[in-house]
Design an enzyme around this catalytic site. Structure first.
Site, PDB file in Angstrom:
ATOM      1  N   ASP A  75      16.826  38.038  73.521  1.00 48.73           N
ATOM      2  CA  ASP A  75      17.778  37.281  72.694  1.00 48.73           C
ATOM      3  C   ASP A  75      17.492  37.429  71.210  1.00 48.73           C
ATOM      4  O   ASP A  75      16.472  37.971  70.809  1.00 48.73           O
ATOM      5  CB  ASP A  75      17.782  35.801  73.106  1.00 48.73           C
ATOM      6  CG  ASP A  75      16.368  35.250  73.345  1.00 48.73           C
ATOM      7  OD1 ASP A  75      15.410  35.803  72.775  1.00 48.73           O
ATOM      8  OD2 ASP A  75      16.236  34.277  74.102  1.00 48.73           O
ATOM      9  N   HIS A 146      15.460  26.693  80.291  1.00 50.45           N
ATOM     10  CA  HIS A 146      16.130  27.970  79.996  1.00 50.45           C
ATOM     11  C   HIS A 146      15.182  29.156  80.150  1.00 50.45           C
ATOM     12  O   HIS A 146      13.984  29.057  79.924  1.00 50.45           O
ATOM     13  CB  HIS A 146      16.791  27.968  78.609  1.00 50.45           C
ATOM     14  CG  HIS A 146      15.863  27.978  77.433  1.00 50.45           C
ATOM     15  ND1 HIS A 146      16.246  27.547  76.186  1.00 50.45           N
ATOM     16  CD2 HIS A 146      14.581  28.367  77.286  1.00 50.45           C
ATOM     17  CE1 HIS A 146      15.257  27.678  75.340  1.00 50.45           C
ATOM     18  NE2 HIS A 146      14.220  28.168  75.984  1.00 50.45           N
ATOM     19  N   GLU A 151      20.915  28.121  78.491  1.00 53.74           N
ATOM     20  CA  GLU A 151      20.767  26.667  78.521  1.00 53.74           C
ATOM     21  C   GLU A 151      21.470  26.090  79.755  1.00 53.74           C
ATOM     22  O   GLU A 151      22.215  26.808  80.435  1.00 53.74           O
ATOM     23  CB  GLU A 151      21.359  26.077  77.234  1.00 53.74           C
ATOM     24  CG  GLU A 151      20.746  26.620  75.948  1.00 53.74           C
ATOM     25  CD  GLU A 151      19.305  26.162  75.692  1.00 53.74           C
ATOM     26  OE1 GLU A 151      18.633  25.677  76.623  1.00 53.74           O
ATOM     27  OE2 GLU A 151      18.848  26.322  74.539  1.00 53.74           O
TER      28      GLU A 151
HETATM   29  P1  PGA Z   1       7.958  28.651  73.603  1.00 55.91           P
HETATM   30  O1  PGA Z   1       9.460  28.777  74.025  1.00 55.91           O
HETATM   31  O2  PGA Z   1       7.290  29.885  74.125  1.00 55.91           O
HETATM   32  O3  PGA Z   1       7.955  28.649  72.102  1.00 55.91           O
HETATM   33  O4  PGA Z   1       7.427  27.397  74.222  1.00 55.91           O
HETATM   34  C1  PGA Z   1       9.702  29.156  75.339  1.00 55.91           C
HETATM   35  C2  PGA Z   1      11.176  29.336  75.528  1.00 55.91           C
HETATM   36  O5  PGA Z   1      11.948  28.650  74.849  1.00 55.91           O
HETATM   37  O6  PGA Z   1      11.558  30.162  76.368  1.00 55.91           O
END
Ligand code: PGA
Length: 249
Positions: A75, A146, A151
């Site tokens: 993404d 997610h 989401e």
């Molecule tokens: P993070 O985010 O690694 O910063 O905890 C994980 C995600 O949102 O997939």
């Protein structure tokens, strides 16, 4: 059809990253030995940082080459150009690509500045297909459940597209952006369907803040309200978690 994804619980994240990085180095070498590039799906965020550090260490030790590796990131934030420090282009350069021998033309990350988003997303999907599909997909998990920026409500068969970020996701990103008002509201993300087509998947999670959602993704119902729960139906998806993230399993 339903197979629950196995969870591997490690004493700490360093050990989990050491094991997974060694497994990935072996996978890349064996795919390369078969005469083709290894195709990796990559993730951003805090979670993969120790994993990328371990990949760089293996590379420097002569145990992992990216010379015949093709990558696709999950993404990118909409509206951020590649030189914005919080863009995932900048993240990947800083945390991995700037330190290994990957050819620049083998790197693919959605472009957050395109004007024709549907055309860009369709081209991204086609580039993945033309590369032969993803051999290994790395994932984190957000507190919303997610994977990528899929989401709650993201359909199981969703493809690369423009998505709206959940308020919880934006809150979690606020410190890095110096305030919620600076966090982009939308992104381009591979879909659940895109991710689930990867032949092998590893989801990483560290710390007690992830324990509840890890448990829900692995043991709760398969639902589009927790996109990581779709991994229960993937034939080769494994959760690599530390003791804190695995505390409720
Ligand atoms: P993070 O985010 O690694 O910063 O905890 C994980 C995600 O949102 O997939």
């Amino acid at each position: 059809m339903t197979q629950s994804s196995p969870a591997r619980v490690f004493a700490d994240r360093a050990e989990a990253c050491r094991i997974l990085a060694a497994e990935l180095a072996e996978l890349v070498a064996s795919i390369n030995a078969s005469g083709r590039p290894a195709v990796l799906g990559l993730a951003t965020g805090r979670t993969p940082l120790p994993f990328y550090a371990e990949l760089i260490r293996l590379h420097r030790a002569g145990q992992l080459s990216f010379a015949n590796v093709v990558t696709f990131n999950l993404d990118e934030y909409l509206g951020l150009s590649a030189d914005h420090p919080e863009s995932y282009h900048a993240f990947m350069r800083r945390e991995l690509f700037g330190h290994v021998d990957i050819p620049a033309e083998n790197i693919h990350i959605p472009d957050g500045t395109v004007t024709d988003i549907p055309a860009h997303c369709a081209a991204y999907e086609k580039t993945i297909r033309d590369a032969g599909g993803i051999d290994f997909q790395l994932l984190g998990i957000g507190r919303t459940g997610h994977i990528g920026f899929n989401e709650p409500g993201s359909p199981r068969d969703s493809r690369t597209r423009r998505v709206e970020l959940d308020p919880i996701t934006r809150q979690d990103a606020a410190p890095a952006f110096g305030g919620l008002e600076n966090v982009p509201t939308h992104a381009i993300s591979m879909g659940c369907g895109t991710i689930l087509e990867a032949r092998k998947i590893a989801l990483l999670a560290w710390g007690e803040a992830k324990a509840a959602i890890v448990n829900e993704a692995l043991s709760g119902p398969v639902t589009d309200q927790v996109s990581a729960s779709f991994l229960q139906q993937h034939p080769d998806a494994t959760f690599y978690v530390d003791a804190d993230a695995g505390a409720r399993l």
